[in-house]
Design a protein around this motif. Structure first.
Motif, mmCIF file in Angstrom:
data_model
loop_
_atom_site.group_PDB
_atom_site.id
_atom_site.type_symbol
_atom_site.label_atom_id
_atom_site.label_comp_id
_atom_site.label_asym_id
_atom_site.label_seq_id
_atom_site.Cartn_x
_atom_site.Cartn_y
_atom_site.Cartn_z
ATOM 1 N N VAL A 1 -43.017 -14.936 32.407
ATOM 2 C CA VAL A 1 -42.141 -16.031 32.054
ATOM 3 C C VAL A 1 -42.822 -17.336 32.450
ATOM 4 O O VAL A 1 -43.748 -17.358 33.252
ATOM 5 N N SER A 2 -42.354 -18.445 31.848
ATOM 6 C CA SER A 2 -42.988 -19.723 32.149
ATOM 7 C C SER A 2 -42.577 -20.254 33.509
ATOM 8 O O SER A 2 -43.305 -21.008 34.132
ATOM 9 N N ALA A 3 -41.382 -19.878 33.967
ATOM 10 C CA ALA A 3 -40.877 -20.439 35.222
ATOM 11 C C ALA A 3 -41.739 -20.016 36.404
ATOM 12 O O ALA A 3 -42.002 -18.841 36.600
ATOM 13 N N GLN A 4 -42.192 -20.997 37.180
ATOM 14 C CA GLN A 4 -42.959 -20.713 38.379
ATOM 15 C C GLN A 4 -42.292 -21.344 39.592
ATOM 16 O O GLN A 4 -42.911 -21.556 40.609
ATOM 17 N N ASN A 5 -41.039 -21.653 39.439
ATOM 18 C CA ASN A 5 -40.270 -22.293 40.498
ATOM 19 C C ASN A 5 -39.161 -21.372 40.963
ATOM 20 O O ASN A 5 -38.734 -20.501 40.212
ATOM 21 N N PRO A 6 -38.660 -21.541 42.175
ATOM 22 C CA PRO A 6 -39.076 -22.515 43.170
ATOM 23 C C PRO A 6 -40.397 -22.126 43.816
ATOM 24 O O PRO A 6 -40.874 -21.010 43.639
ATOM 25 N N LEU A 7 -40.972 -23.063 44.592
ATOM 26 C CA LEU A 7 -42.256 -22.763 45.228
ATOM 27 C C LEU A 7 -42.102 -21.729 46.329
ATOM 28 O O LEU A 7 -42.973 -20.884 46.507
ATOM 29 N N ILE A 8 -41.033 -21.798 47.100
ATOM 30 C CA ILE A 8 -40.691 -20.717 48.019
ATOM 31 C C ILE A 8 -39.180 -20.520 47.950
ATOM 32 O O ILE A 8 -38.431 -21.462 47.672
ATOM 33 N N SER A 9 -38.741 -19.288 48.192
ATOM 34 C CA SER A 9 -37.311 -18.992 48.149
ATOM 35 C C SER A 9 -36.821 -18.307 49.414
ATOM 36 O O SER A 9 -35.637 -18.019 49.542
ATOM 37 N N GLN A 10 -37.713 -18.042 50.365
ATOM 38 C CA GLN A 10 -37.287 -17.405 51.618
ATOM 39 C C GLN A 10 -36.685 -18.409 52.586
ATOM 40 O O GLN A 10 -36.135 -18.031 53.613
ATOM 41 N N ARG A 11 -36.779 -19.692 52.251
ATOM 42 C CA ARG A 11 -36.192 -20.742 53.076
ATOM 43 C C ARG A 11 -35.773 -21.857 52.130
ATOM 44 O O ARG A 11 -36.476 -22.189 51.190
ATOM 45 N N TYR A 12 -34.628 -22.450 52.403
ATOM 46 C CA TYR A 12 -34.191 -23.583 51.591
ATOM 47 C C TYR A 12 -34.977 -24.828 51.994
ATOM 48 O O TYR A 12 -35.097 -25.151 53.183
ATOM 49 N N THR A 13 -35.507 -25.543 51.010
ATOM 50 C CA THR A 13 -36.331 -26.727 51.258
ATOM 51 C C THR A 13 -35.931 -27.843 50.301
ATOM 52 O O THR A 13 -35.462 -27.594 49.188
ATOM 53 N N ALA A 14 -36.145 -29.087 50.720
ATOM 54 C CA ALA A 14 -35.752 -30.237 49.912
ATOM 55 C C ALA A 14 -36.601 -31.440 50.284
ATOM 56 O O ALA A 14 -37.350 -31.421 51.255
ATOM 57 N N ASP A 15 -36.481 -32.518 49.493
ATOM 58 C CA ASP A 15 -37.113 -33.806 49.791
ATOM 59 C C ASP A 15 -38.627 -33.671 49.972
ATOM 60 O O ASP A 15 -39.187 -34.039 51.019
ATOM 61 N N PRO A 16 -39.355 -33.145 48.976
ATOM 62 C CA PRO A 16 -40.776 -32.820 49.175
ATOM 63 C C PRO A 16 -41.666 -34.052 49.321
ATOM 64 O O PRO A 16 -41.502 -35.056 48.629
ATOM 65 N N SER A 17 -42.633 -33.932 50.227
ATOM 66 C CA SER A 17 -43.670 -34.953 50.427
ATOM 67 C C SER A 17 -45.030 -34.275 50.315
ATOM 68 O O SER A 17 -45.474 -33.605 51.241
ATOM 69 N N PRO A 18 -45.710 -34.401 49.165
ATOM 70 C CA PRO A 18 -46.997 -33.716 48.969
ATOM 71 C C PRO A 18 -48.198 -34.602 49.294
ATOM 72 O O PRO A 18 -48.177 -35.810 49.062
ATOM 73 N N ILE A 19 -49.238 -33.989 49.865
ATOM 74 C CA ILE A 19 -50.527 -34.657 50.032
ATOM 75 C C ILE A 19 -51.630 -33.638 49.738
ATOM 76 O O ILE A 19 -51.428 -32.432 49.841
ATOM 77 N N GLU A 20 -52.810 -34.148 49.382
ATOM 78 C CA GLU A 20 -53.991 -33.296 49.221
ATOM 79 C C GLU A 20 -54.899 -33.519 50.419
ATOM 80 O O GLU A 20 -55.127 -34.658 50.840
ATOM 81 N N PHE A 21 -55.398 -32.431 50.985
ATOM 82 C CA PHE A 21 -56.321 -32.540 52.112
ATOM 83 C C PHE A 21 -57.299 -31.395 52.070
ATOM 84 O O PHE A 21 -56.914 -30.222 52.102
ATOM 85 N N ASN B 1 -39.334 -27.592 43.834
ATOM 86 C CA ASN B 1 -39.930 -27.195 42.562
ATOM 87 C C ASN B 1 -41.123 -28.085 42.255
ATOM 88 O O ASN B 1 -41.326 -29.118 42.902
ATOM 89 N N LEU B 2 -41.870 -27.708 41.233
ATOM 90 C CA LEU B 2 -43.084 -28.447 40.873
ATOM 91 C C LEU B 2 -43.230 -28.495 39.363
ATOM 92 O O LEU B 2 -42.927 -27.525 38.666
ATOM 93 N N ALA B 3 -43.682 -29.632 38.848
ATOM 94 C CA ALA B 3 -43.978 -29.773 37.421
ATOM 95 C C ALA B 3 -45.203 -30.657 37.251
ATOM 96 O O ALA B 3 -45.471 -31.539 38.081
ATOM 97 N N GLU B 4 -45.953 -30.416 36.186
ATOM 98 C CA GLU B 4 -47.075 -31.294 35.866
ATOM 99 C C GLU B 4 -46.536 -32.605 35.299
ATOM 100 O O GLU B 4 -45.508 -32.634 34.623
ATOM 101 N N LEU B 5 -47.243 -33.698 35.586
ATOM 102 C CA LEU B 5 -46.833 -35.037 35.165
ATOM 103 C C LEU B 5 -47.987 -35.692 34.436
ATOM 104 O O LEU B 5 -49.149 -35.554 34.848
ATOM 105 N N ASN B 6 -47.683 -36.422 33.368
ATOM 106 C CA ASN B 6 -48.716 -37.062 32.568
ATOM 107 C C ASN B 6 -48.340 -38.504 32.249
ATOM 108 O O ASN B 6 -47.164 -38.889 32.291
ATOM 109 N N TYR B 7 -49.361 -39.296 31.929
ATOM 110 C CA TYR B 7 -49.204 -40.710 31.624
ATOM 111 C C TYR B 7 -49.630 -41.005 30.182
ATOM 112 O O TYR B 7 -50.536 -40.363 29.647
#
Length: 556
Positions: free
Chosen positions: A30-50, A322-328
């Motif tokens: 299926v296309s759905a790849q969300n949520p990123l994790i389901s064993q814990r409820y999570t919200a207000d995401p702050s992503p960084i690359e490192f 959840n996560l989605a690709e974003l384009n400009y």
């Protein structure tokens, strides 16, 4: 996240009567790849690359909470954007405060300073004030450097009802800024022109601001969820993007955005980034973080799909990231994101011949009668996590596992409780298991090993747990062993390793080679083939890398 069997049975019967497949069935394409994790409820995401990984920091919605009672921050990470490792709670209030002055930890924002070599986490104590915590490692632990709040209402020149939901940003010139604020507007819209967002420079220490240095961000209808990022359009022009959650009382949940040539002033409204569907975010809020990883832009956001599918009471406020690709567009306008659940392209294969933490997964059966698996701090290796609450018929699935020529064995690090076993499937449970291991009851931690049929190529891997009643075992990590008769290209000389030392535990090799890594006691930690060695889940210390007829000392 344990639910009653009766509630989940009703949910599953409803889905079947509607003729719909149950969500997150293993092996389904299926296309759905969300949520990123389901064993814990999570919200207000702050992503960084490192250092080649994306880290997402999130509020941790508590099971059974009535209202927002979050008091710790969860971290997850991924090198491929599909398989995510659960690092657990990396900051907790009041336990990690230097003083008795806080109660909550909401909506974090994390940045890394190249000059200070530290991670800085900004968070809200509810909506009362903004605090800061620091760490030398992306997965914590984060500690309190001030012993007091960083920004309170008296700090501000221009008052705003809620001094929370901070987002921090370091510009290309090294200058850092912080944005926050929000509040509830009247339902009749008479005060919709009030501007509740605030922006101000951070001092060079990144843990303080100059009082009364804030400016007003003219974001119409800002309720909460400020976020700042930049983008260079097709003409090579850099712009600053301020996005936020528009007032939930006036419109359906949505993320709007402003654009400016300056990080602090001159913002103009441009449009909507993401508009929630009401199906899985009814009567809820929204908070999103926009970021770039390996040349692709993304938006991380949250909804209540898992809680709603589980039948959680509507105002329980349990959310999942959840996560989605974003384009400009070429002119820099954001093309509005439709939150469909996917797909997100997997950016790299998962290597099976290295130690893979059991808490790394694409998905698990969160609609199982017991709510699926859980994770806790590992009792075998306290620096990482372990999968717990393992019941019969629970499973976890990993995406895009590349076996190359072939594999011959499967090893799992487990602690027997009631006892049981792990069956290994490729791509679907409607196939024959390619291998299995048994886990004895009431045993200590041990490695269990089982043969697998010669497996080659790329597959999804499903680990199906079998046994009787109760918790079967705890599960720390797994790996496959290569078939020694398989053909690999020869090792090369002139191999280089960087960075070394590595604060994240990820080391990059200048060539693709076969490698083995040993700890200070000479015990094998991981082995495989590739151009990347990931020791992020291992304790800090010194390791020995053997590759390309050479030996390297790795400092984690």
């Amino acid at each position: 996240m344990r639910l009653s069997n009766f509630v989940l049975l009703l949910i599953q019967l409803t889905w079947l009567l509607l003729g719909a497949p149950l969500p997150h069935q293993p092996g389904t394409r299926v296309s759905a790849q969300n949520p990123l994790i389901s064993q814990r409820y999570t919200a207000d995401p702050s992503p960084i690359e490192f250092e080649g990984r994306t880290y997402i920091y999130a509020s941790h919605d508590l099971d059974g909470q009535q209202g927002y009672k979050m008091n710790d921050i969860t971290c997850i990470s991924s090198a491929d954007m599909v398989n995510w490792t659960d690092h657990g709670e990396v900051f907790k209030v009041p336990e990690d405060l230097d003083g008795d002055y806080g109660k909550f930890a909401w909506a974090p924002s994390v940045i890394y300073s190249d000059s200070l070599k530290q991670f800085f986490m900004y968070y809200g104590n509810g909506n009362a004030w903004t605090g800061v915590a620091t760490s030398d490692n992306p997965t914590g632990p984060f500690t309190d450097p001030r012993g007091e709040p960083m920004i309170t209402k008296p700090t501000l020149e221009y008052s705003t009802p809620w001094v929370f939901d901070p987002t921090a940003f370091i510009d290309d010139d090294g200058k850092a800024y912080i944005y926050l604020g929000g509040g509830r507007l009247k339902e009749d819209g008479t005060d919709a022109e009030k501007f509740l967002g605030r922006a101000m420079p951070l001092n060079d220490d990144l843990i303080s601001v100059e009082p009364k240095s804030d400016l007003i961000v003219e974001a119409k209808g800002l309720f909460e969820g400020a976020w700042m990022h930049t983008h260079v359009n097709a003409a090579g022009v850099k712009k600053y993007y301020f996005s936020y959650f528009h007032n939930a009382r006036l419109v359906s949940p949505r993320i709007d955005y402003l654009v400016s040539d300056n990080p602090l002033t001159g913002f103009e409204f441009k449009g909507t980034v993401l508009r929630d569907g009401v199906e899985f975010n009814s009567r809820s809020n929204q908070h999103a973080g926009i970021f770039t990883f390996q040349g692709q832009d993304y938006i991380a956001y949250h909804n209540r799909e898992v809680a709603q599918r589980r039948g959680v009471e509507e105002w329980g406020r349990q959310r999942t990231v959840n996560l989605a690709e974003l384009n400009y567009a070429d002119n820099g306008d954001i093309i509005q994101v439709v939150p469909t659940g996917g797909p997100v392209t997997q950016r790299a294969d998962l290597g099976p011949f290295v130690r893979v933490e059991a808490e790394t997964m694409w998905r698990q059966n969160y609609l199982a009668p017991d709510g699926g698996i859980e994770t806790l701090v590992s009792t075998d290796d306290s620096s990482g996590r372990m999968v717990t609450s393992v019941s019969d018929s629970n499973w976890i699935e990993l995406s895009g596992v590349n076996f190359g020529d072939s594999a011959k064995e499967f090893t799992a690090r487990v602690e027997g409780l009631a006892g049981g076993g792990i069956e290994i499937y490729l791509d679907s449970l409607n196939t024959t298991a390619v291998g299995s291991v048994d886990v004895a009851a009431n045993g200590g931690w041990s490695d269990v090993v089982g043969e697998v049929a010669n497996v080659s190529g790329k597959h999804n891997v499903i680990l199906l747990f079998r046994g009787g009643e109760g918790d079967l075992f705890n599960f720390d990590w797994w790996r496959f062993t290569k078939n020694s008769t398989s053909t690999n290209s020869p090792n090369r000389t002139g191999l280089k390793v960087s960075p070394n030392p590595s604060s994240s535990g990820v080391f990059y090799l200048s060539e693709t080679v076969d490698f083995s890594v040993f700890d200070a006691g000479g015990r094998l930690v991981t082995e495989g083939r590739g151009d990347r060695v990931d020791l992020s889940a291992s304790v800090k210390g010194t390791y020995v890398l053997k590759a390309a007829d050479a030996t390297f000392k790795l400092v984690r």
